[in-house]
Design a protein around this motif. Structure first.
Motif, PDB file in Angstrom:
ATOM      1  N   LYS A   4       0.744  -1.153  -0.080  1.00 54.66           N
ATOM      2  CA  LYS A   4       0.073   0.038   0.077  1.00 54.66           C
ATOM      3  C   LYS A   4       0.821   1.292   0.105  1.00 54.66           C
ATOM      4  N   ASN A  50      -0.105   5.367   0.945  1.00 54.47           N
ATOM      5  CA  ASN A  50      -0.906   6.369   1.167  1.00 54.47           C
ATOM      6  C   ASN A  50      -0.321   7.641   0.760  1.00 54.47           C
ATOM      7  N   GLU A  99      -3.121   8.757  -9.025  1.00 56.93           N
ATOM      8  CA  GLU A  99      -4.662   8.900  -9.223  1.00 56.93           C
ATOM      9  C   GLU A  99      -5.126   9.291 -10.571  1.00 56.93           C
ATOM     10  N   GLU A 128      -9.185  -2.475  -1.442  1.00 56.37           N
ATOM     11  CA  GLU A 128      -9.398  -1.275  -0.519  1.00 56.37           C
ATOM     12  C   GLU A 128      -9.612  -0.076  -1.732  1.00 56.37           C
ATOM     13  N   ALA A 129     -10.751   0.665  -1.209  1.00 52.91           N
ATOM     14  CA  ALA A 129     -11.531   1.401  -2.005  1.00 52.91           C
ATOM     15  C   ALA A 129     -11.811   2.445  -1.419  1.00 52.91           C
ATOM     16  N   LYS A 130     -11.923   3.734  -2.066  1.00 54.05           N
ATOM     17  CA  LYS A 130     -12.441   4.937  -1.476  1.00 54.05           C
ATOM     18  C   LYS A 130     -13.353   5.680  -2.678  1.00 54.05           C
ATOM     19  N   THR A 166     -11.366   7.774   2.622  1.00 54.61           N
ATOM     20  CA  THR A 166     -10.086   7.275   2.591  1.00 54.61           C
ATOM     21  C   THR A 166      -9.986   5.704   2.272  1.00 54.61           C
ATOM     22  N   TYR A 167      -8.980   5.040   1.997  1.00 57.75           N
ATOM     23  CA  TYR A 167      -8.905   3.853   1.371  1.00 57.75           C
ATOM     24  C   TYR A 167      -9.350   3.110   2.718  1.00 57.75           C
ATOM     25  N   ILE A 183      -9.425   3.037  -6.721  1.00 54.48           N
ATOM     26  CA  ILE A 183      -8.717   2.057  -6.057  1.00 54.48           C
ATOM     27  C   ILE A 183      -7.024   2.432  -6.086  1.00 54.48           C
ATOM     28  N   ARG A 184      -6.219   1.985  -5.435  1.00 52.43           N
ATOM     29  CA  ARG A 184      -4.728   2.397  -5.373  1.00 52.43           C
ATOM     30  C   ARG A 184      -4.373   1.694  -6.723  1.00 52.43           C
TER      31      ARG A 184
END
Lengths: 630, 174
Positions: free
Chosen positions: A200, A202, A368, A398-400, A436-437, A474-475
């Motif tokens: 990950k 951030n 992004e 992991e999603a936001k 946030t994720y 997603i990342r």
């Protein structure tokens, strides 16, 4: 007067006839009795000889059992002594008018050990031998003598393996010994585990500013390879600094030990900085090292310094394999002591001196882009293959969200090789997705097999249109577009970012990027195959006869446990003898407890091999195994 | 009426006499052959019984001796012959020897006298002791085959009887 003589004469004729009739009757019955007595006498003699002949059948079976219990083979046999020892031969043999058959029957016993004619379990150490002699004293008058005898295998010896220590003396291949109930062998369990890229980012930031000659930064890592490092690459931000020294040091209590294994100086340039070491530095896999960067020469001041690029959070794993590296961290030296900053991930690469291999963490950017917005017809995911067959129960992403999308965030697993949708469903309702994720998990309706060599796509999409201001994300993790960096990203180039702008009709891929923070939860299970080779056993005699192999095992549905044995005259000879099944060749396996071991010339040493097979969902268990020999 | 009766009486008496003589003759012939048959079959039964009883006795003595034996001295493994020498566990009966002397099967235990197992009424022929033990000594087994026939110097059919006997015994005590 004259009538009397008439009557007298007539009467004497009648009397004669009656007397003769009676006489004939007496003679006939006496004849029959005499004849019967004679025949009974003869039959009695035959019966005597038949009994001796039948008893011979029992005695011959005793001889066979004495030579080796296994020679009492179940079935109906004739006897032959042409080789100067008794052999079962054909199904009958004869002596004059007598025909003899010896029938060996397996014997079942109930739980109390009593012999039963129905039910129960077969006792390999008891056999019923029936010797039957038949003959016909007169046509269509069959007669027989039957002798029954229960034989017990009291003389043979056993080599049993039942304890964990017994099994530990052998060679285990994807098989483990346990001691749950006195020692067993089982297929090795595979941890459920996770499959995916759990790396990950951030944010990407800088380690401490090296704005003073006394400050240092260290990237601590565990070496993945035992190779020689020819160059170090780090990613610089704030690159307007003077000349710095870059080098490798060993670890001492978590900090660099201060001794350069190899180092070089370089004036600062932006982005990836490759520093070639004067001579290659060998490193050892599993050992902790530090990449240390410190001031070397030139003017250093407040606006002339560098800072090494790092990311948060600290992942403590190797991006390529997702295997753990708990040493992975960023350390700062403030002029007097080293300290750990919180939760930072070093970004670095090591070039090995073969010129083609690398290790490190190449992810230097969280991207992004507009292309990876999930809304309307825009789908985003990862295309991948797996190294070995696995079975997945869940998928986690992991999603936001950006703005306020509605509907559901959907997930789908697609078989690219087979052009088939495997499963799709709701990952999370839009209302639950935050800004946030956050991790969301979808549970597959049934375990989904991921087959080695097959290409899959796992992707997310929105159940309703939403828009460019209301969408999910997603990342996307990026590496520099170069094979060296791509090769060290998650799963190298077999795992790629993929996206579609037309609801999945066509897809694009990017090898420079991966989705970060997604994984499949794998079903816990067992190895699908394994085998166990026992320790060697010395029976102590060159004329050993191996009778049979028996065992206690648990065989759940979908599993197989089978065996082979090999024998040799010497312990060293075992290695070159062939593993054989009940027919004496390598083509067969012992699958029924109590099966006879085929004759073999060299039998002093014996060894067995157990073959475990499973679909992966369960394991067969071997509790004990016995070789019966004499 | 009377005249007719007297005539008939005379004729009938003669016929009756003829018939009577014929019948008596037939009955006598039957009775004689019947008696002869009875005598013959009694003789045959005796011959059969003699053979069977001698055979049974020989088999019993052989089985008993072999079961109690420790080992077999002769014949050696895989060989056969008309003499059997057994090593016995019990000293007074060691060795126990079965041997053929003419048509008598002799039985001798230790230093004891050699006695015939078959009576003088029957002859032992085709005697064969086979040592069918396994070469590695795991099994020790003797096989006995012989034929018994009645002594029948006149070759008379009613005395003629013979039979083959066979048995095998595994040594128990070794």
């Amino acid at each position: 007067m004259s009538n009397k003589p008439d009557n007298q004469s007539g009467q004497s004729l009648m009397e004669l006839l009656v007397a003769m009739g009676i006489f004939v009757l007496i003679v006939a019955s006496t004849m029959f009795l005499t004849l019967d007595a004679h025949l009974a006498n003869q039959e009695g003699g035959q019966r005597t000889r038949a009994a001796a002949f039948a008893q011979e059948g029992i005695e011959a079976s005793k001889s066979l059992a004495s030579r080796g219990w296994k020679y009492l083979t179940v079935g109906m046999h004739g006897l032959s002594a042409v080789t100067n020892v008794w052999q079962y031969n054909g199904s009958t043999d004869s002596l004059g008018i007598f025909s003899r058959s010896v029938t060996v029957t397996s014997v079942n016993r109930d739980v109390s050990g009593n012999i039963v004619t129905s039910g129960g379990t077969p006792d390999p150490d008891t056999k019923l031998v029936t010797s039957r002699v038949t003959w016909s004293p007169r046509p269509n008058r069959p007669s027989e003598v039957v002798v029954n005898s229960y034989f017990a295998n009291w003389k043979s010896r056993r080599w049993s393996q039942t304890l964990q220590s017994d099994f530990d003396a052998g060679t285990k291949n994807q098989v483990v010994s346990t001691n749950v109930s006195g020692g067993e062998l089982e297929l090795d369990a595979m941890g459920g585990g996770q499959l995916g890229n759990q790396f990950k980012i951030n944010s990407v930031t800088g380690a401490q500013n090296l704005s003073s000659a006394t400050l240092r930064t260290s990237f601590r890592f565990t070496a993945q390879n035992s190779k020689s490092v020819s160059a170090i690459r780090v990613y610089l931000i704030n690159s307007t600094g003077p000349t710095y020294r870059y080098g490798l040091q060993k670890d001492s209590g978590g900090n660099p030990d201060g001794v350069w294994l190899g180092s070089a100086t370089k004036t600062s340039v932006a982005g990836w900085q490759s520093v070639t070491l004067p001579s290659a530095v060998p490193i050892t896999a599993g050992t902790t090292y530090h990449i240390v960067v410190q001031y070397a020469s030139g003017t250093i001041r407040n606006n002339r310094y560098i800072s090494l690029s790092v990311s948060t959070p600290g992942n403590e794993l190797v991006p390529l394999t997702n295997s753990p590296d708990l040493q992975s961290n960023v350390l700062n030296f403030n002029g007097t002591s080293w300290s750990l900053p919180t939760d930072q991930q070093p970004i670095y690469m090591l070039d090995f001196n073969d010129g083609t291999t690398y290790e490190g963490n190449p992810y230097n950017r969280l991207t992004e882009n507009n292309a990876e917005r999930i809304y309307s017809t825009n789908y985003v995911g990862e295309q991948f293959t797996v190294a070995s067959d696995v079975s997945a129960t869940d998928i986690t992403f992991e999603a936001k969200k950006i703005g306020s999308p509605t509907g559901n965030l959907m997930v789908a697993l697609y078989n690219v090789s087979g052009l088939a949708l495997v499963e799709q469903g709701v990952l999370a309702p839009a209302a639950l997705v935050g800004t946030t994720y956050t991790a969301f998990t979808y549970h597959f309706s049934s375990s989904r097999s991921l087959i080695a060599g097959t290409t899959y796509r796992i992707y997310l999409y929105s159940s309703v249109a939403n828009s460019t201001t209301r969408y999910f994300r997603i990342r996307r993790l990026d590496v520099f577009n170069n094979a060296a960096y791509i090769g060290q990203s998650y799963n190298g180039s077999t795992s790629l970012l993929t996206w579609s702008a037309n609801s999945g009709s066509s897809w694009s891929t990017a090898s420079v990027a991966d989705i970060g923070g997604y994984y499949f939860t794998l079903q816990s299970g067992y190895q699908t195959s394994g085998d166990f080779i026992s320790s060697a056993f010395d029976t102590g005699s060159a004329s050993t006869v191996d009778n049979y192999l028996t065992w206690t095992s648990t065989i759940p549905v979908g599993t197989i446990l089978q065996y082979q044995v090999r024998t040799a005259a010497t312990e060293a000879g075992l290695a070159s003898s062939t593993w054989v099944g009940p027919d004496g060749t390598g083509a067969t396996y012992f699958m029924t407890a109590g099966e006879i071991i085929a004759d073999n010339a060299n039998t002093r040493w014996i060894q067995y091999r157990a073959y475990f097979t499973s679909t992966g969902a369960a394991t067969p268990t071997l509790s004990d195994i016995t070789v019966n020999y004499e | 009426m009377n005249k007719e009766f007297i005539k008939r009486q005379d004729g009938m008496t003669l016929i009756e006499l003829s018939i009577y003589i014929a019948l008596v003759a037939a009955v006598l012939v039957m009775a004689t052959s019947f008696a002869w048959n009875i005598i013959n079959s009694r003789t045959k039964a005796f011959a059969v019984q003699e053979v069977e009883q001698n055979g049974r006795y020989i088999i019993e003595k052989f089985s008993q001796a072999v079961r109690q034996a420790n080992d077999i001295t002769a014949p050696v493994v895989s060989a056969s012959g008309t003499d059997l020498t057994l090593v016995m566990k019990s000293a007074p009966v060691n060795p126990t020897i079965l041997s053929l002397s003419g048509t008598r099967l002799m039985f001798q235990q230790g230093a004891g006298a050699s006695v015939a197992l078959n009576s003088t009424a029957v002859d032992v022929t085709s005697l064969n002791f086979s040592n069918i033990s396994s070469a590695n000594g795991k099994s020790k087994q003797m096989r006995l085959q012989f034929t018994l026939e009645t002594v029948n110097p006149g070759s008379r059919n009613e005395w003629e009887y013979k039979n083959n006997f066979e048995t095998s015994v595994e040594l128990l005590d070794r």
